[in-house]
Every structure is written in structure tokens, then in C-alpha cells.
Design an enzyme around this catalytic site. Structure first.
Site, PDB file in Angstrom:
ATOM      1  N   GLU A 183       0.821  -1.062  -0.021  1.00 25.76           N
ATOM      2  CA  GLU A 183      -0.396  -0.161  -0.040  1.00 25.76           C
ATOM      3  C   GLU A 183       0.848   1.173  -0.130  1.00 25.76           C
ATOM      4  OE1 GLU A 183      -2.403   0.375   3.350  1.00 25.76           O
ATOM      5  OE2 GLU A 183      -3.200   2.677   2.687  1.00 25.76           O
TER       6      GLU A 183
ATOM      7  N   LYS B  39      -2.341  -1.966  -3.155  1.00 24.47           N
ATOM      8  CA  LYS B  39      -3.505  -1.208  -2.531  1.00 24.47           C
ATOM      9  C   LYS B  39      -3.282   0.210  -2.718  1.00 24.47           C
ATOM     10  CE  LYS B  39      -6.069  -0.176   1.913  1.00 24.47           C
ATOM     11  NZ  LYS B  39      -6.604  -0.512   3.228  1.00 24.47           N
TER      12      LYS B  39
END
Ligand code: 5MM
Length: 336
Positions: free
Chosen positions: A176, A218
Site C-alpha cells: 500500500e 492497495k
């Protein structure tokens, strides 16, 4: 038996579901509880998590939940551990494994995520507690002359090293690199930074020989800066986000999940729907929201046991909307 990480990654991306990010660190938990007038105690944080993990029917919309490491060992009021209560519903437990980010000397306003020290021992422990996927968040700020190439590269190396270790421990890594919404930048600048961030990240993941079919990205969406004065317009967000992602994310990546990043629940739902319906994408896309899934329910709950049922209804309603959005079939009228 050694788990098949590609299968876990596929299971996490199953339609029409997504992932709840309930991995609030101590400081973030305070920002969830303070605005609803609930004291920031360990027990209130546990009660908040029980509100979400115990919602009947949430399993229709969730493949996975990201937990904070201490909550892997916490329990529902009836004594069932959080990972176990999720598994019983067919929801895969995951865990956030970075331990935050800090300033880098010589790079004002830029941050490097950390947590690689002793990570292998922690991964073994988390696996033994039921975690089957993990998440690591790096934070990229947009400003005058930032992000620098050096800090993008440093964060990419940390994320790639983490991802390789996680796969070696038979879990799926979610990487992420969050490009922050904060700032006065245009949406085009956001798209450029997102594309640069992801290009460096995937080049580094390949260099570390990370298996992309066993990895999930992500990501933030390309957005005009929160302080830019430009309102969010879903078709623009979708066009710029898809442009950045298709330019930088290899098609063999198992999936792309979005964070909400400070957008309202309705905005993040509408934008996801527009992204999902923006032509044919090479990977499945879905949500991995925290604030956008929790915010409305937390306001209703306010820490009161007699409001749990009503709060769960509100949470389920948002889940239903984002599940529709991940397949591009959300319409604003559904908010009513
Ligand atoms: C719950 O927030 C996650 C952990 O952040 P902290 O370490 O600061 O507590 C965060 O990584 C979250 O999973 C993502 O940013 C997505 O959350 P939003 O609210 O942006 O959807």
C-alpha cells in the site's frame, strides 16, 4: 499443508466482495473514538472492533479483514478470538505489519515506512494466530518538489523486501503506497505521482522476484488535492486513476484494492463504481476501505450498547453499496 498464496489472493478478490481495513494503530484508533465522544481505552477499541466483526451478514460483502497486530489476540465478548470469528464466517484474517513511518534526514516532509527488523519472527507468530495475508503502508506526500526519486525508491525497496518475506512465509502481501489526498495539487499531478510511485514499486518488486499473482496492490485514487478547491468529479477520478494504474501495474498482479483516503463514504463509493466501469481492466478491482466503511456506523454507535444493532445496519448498508460499486453498478440514488 503449505497454503497456495495465489489461491488466497484470488479468494481475496472474489466478486462482489472486498476487504475491511480495521487495522487502526493506537494513534489512529484515538482519531476514530474521539469524534464520537468515546474514551480511547483498550476495551472501547475492542468493543468497536466487535461491532464490525460481529455484524451478521457482513460476510456477504467481505473476503477479508485487516487487523492490527494486537487485535489478532483479542476476543469477542463471548471469548471467541477475532481471527476465529472471522474464519467462521468465511472471512480471511489479515494483519498490518509495518510499524509506521518516520521522517528521513535530508528529505523534509517525506517519510519512510519501517518494520523490517524482526519481521520474520513476527510473521511466523501472526501466521500461527490465523493471519493469511498482510499489509504494509507507505505514505507519499505531494508538494513542491516532492516526492523525490530517492524517497520513492527507498519506500519501494522496503515494500518489496516486505513482500518477498511475506510470500516466503506463505501469506499474501498487500503493498500500500498511499499517495496522500492532502495538498493543493491538481488531479493531473496526483495521477503523475501515482503513476511514478507505482512504476518504481513494480520495477522493484520484479527485481526482488516477488510473485505478482500472489500479491495485491492497495492504492489511492488520483484526486485533486483536498485543499485545491476542485470538487471531486467521479468520471475525472476514474479516467486519471485508470490511466496511472494501467500504465504501471502489470496485468499478472492478483488484484487492485482501493483505500478511501479521507473521501466521504459516498464519494469513495461513487468513484470506485466509476473506476470499475471504466472499460476492461486487466486485474480485478475492489475496496479495502477503513474510514469510508466505518465512519457512518461509528457515529450511530457512539459507544452505546443499545445502538449496536442500528450501527450494524448502517455498516451493512454501506457494505452493500461498495459491493455494488466494485462491479460498477452503484448509482447515487441508492444512497437514499
Ligand atoms: C486503518 O488505517 C490503516 C492503518 O493506518 P495507521 O497505521 O495510521 O493506523 C490504513 O493503512 C488504512 O488501512 C488505509 O489507509 C485505508 O484506510 P482509509 O480510511 O484511507 O480507507
Amino acid at each position: 499443508m503449505i497454503p497456495d498464496i495465489q489461491k488466497i489472493a484470488r479468494d481475496l478478490m472474489v466478486s462482489p466482495k472486498g476487504i475491511l481495513a480495521a487495522d487502526e494503530s493506537e494513534s489512529t484508533m484515538k482519531t476514530r473514538l474521539d469524534p464520537i465522544g468515546v474514551a480511547h481505552t483498550t476495551e472501547n477499541a475492542r468493543r468497536m472492533r466487535e461491532l464490525f466483526f460481529g455484524t451478521p451478514g457482513a460476510e456477504e460483502y467481505l473476503t477479508g479483514v485487516i487487523l492490527y497486530e494486537s487485535s489478532l489476540e483479542e476476543k469477542m465478548a463471548d471469548g471467541t478470538s477475532f481471527p476465529h470469528v472471522l474464519e467462521q464466517k468465511g472471512i480471511i484474517p489479515g494483519v498490518k505489519v509495518d510499524i509506521g513511518h518516520r521522517d528521513l534526514p535530508n528529505f523534509p516532509d517525506e517519510r519512510l515506512s519501517y518494520g523490517l527488523d524482526a519481521l520474520e519472527a513476527r510473521l511466523e507468530h501472526f501466521y500461527s494466530l490465523g493471519a493469511r495475508f498482510t499489509k504494509w503502508r507507505s505514505v507519499i506526500r505531494i508538494g513542491d518538489n516532492i516526492p523525490s526519486d530517492a524517497v520513492l525508491s527507498a519506500n519501494a525497496h522496503v515494500l518489496a523486501h516486505y513482500a518477498a518475506l511475506v510470500q516466503a512465509h506463505h501469506m499474501v502481501p498487500i503493498v500500500e503506497p498511499e499517495v496522500l489526498y492532502d495538498g493543493t495539487h491538481t488531479i493531473e499531478r496526483s495521477r503523475d505521482v501515482l503513476e511514478r510511485t507505482l512504476a518504481v514499486l513494480f520495477e522493484t518488486l520484479r527485481a526482488y522476484r516477488v510473485a505478482l499473482p500472489g500479491l495485491i496492490l492497495k492504492t489511492s485514487m488520483a484526486l485533486p488535492g483536498r485543499e485545491s478547491g476542485t470538487p471531486l468529479h467521479a468520471p475525472d477520478v476514474a479516467r486519471e486513476t485508470v490511466a496511472a494504474l494501467t500504465a504501471a501495474v502489470p496485468k499478472e498482479t492478483a488484484g487492485v484494492v482501493f483505500l478511501s483516503g479521507g473521501q466521504t463514504p459516498a464519494q469513495s463509493t461513487e468513484n470506485l463504481s466509476c473506476i470499475a466501469s471504466h472499460g476492461t481492466l486487466p486485474w480485478p478491482v475492489t475496496f479495502s476501505y477503513s474510514r469510508a466503511l466505518e465512519e457512518e456506523a461509528l457515529r450511530v454507535w457512539g459507544g452505546r450498547d443499545d445502538r449496536v444493532r442500528e450501527a450494524r445496519d448502517v455498516y451493512l448498508k454501506r457494505l452493500k453499496l461498495v459491493a455494488a460499486a466494485r462491479n460498477g453498478s452503484y448509482h447515487k440514488e441508492m444512497e437514499r
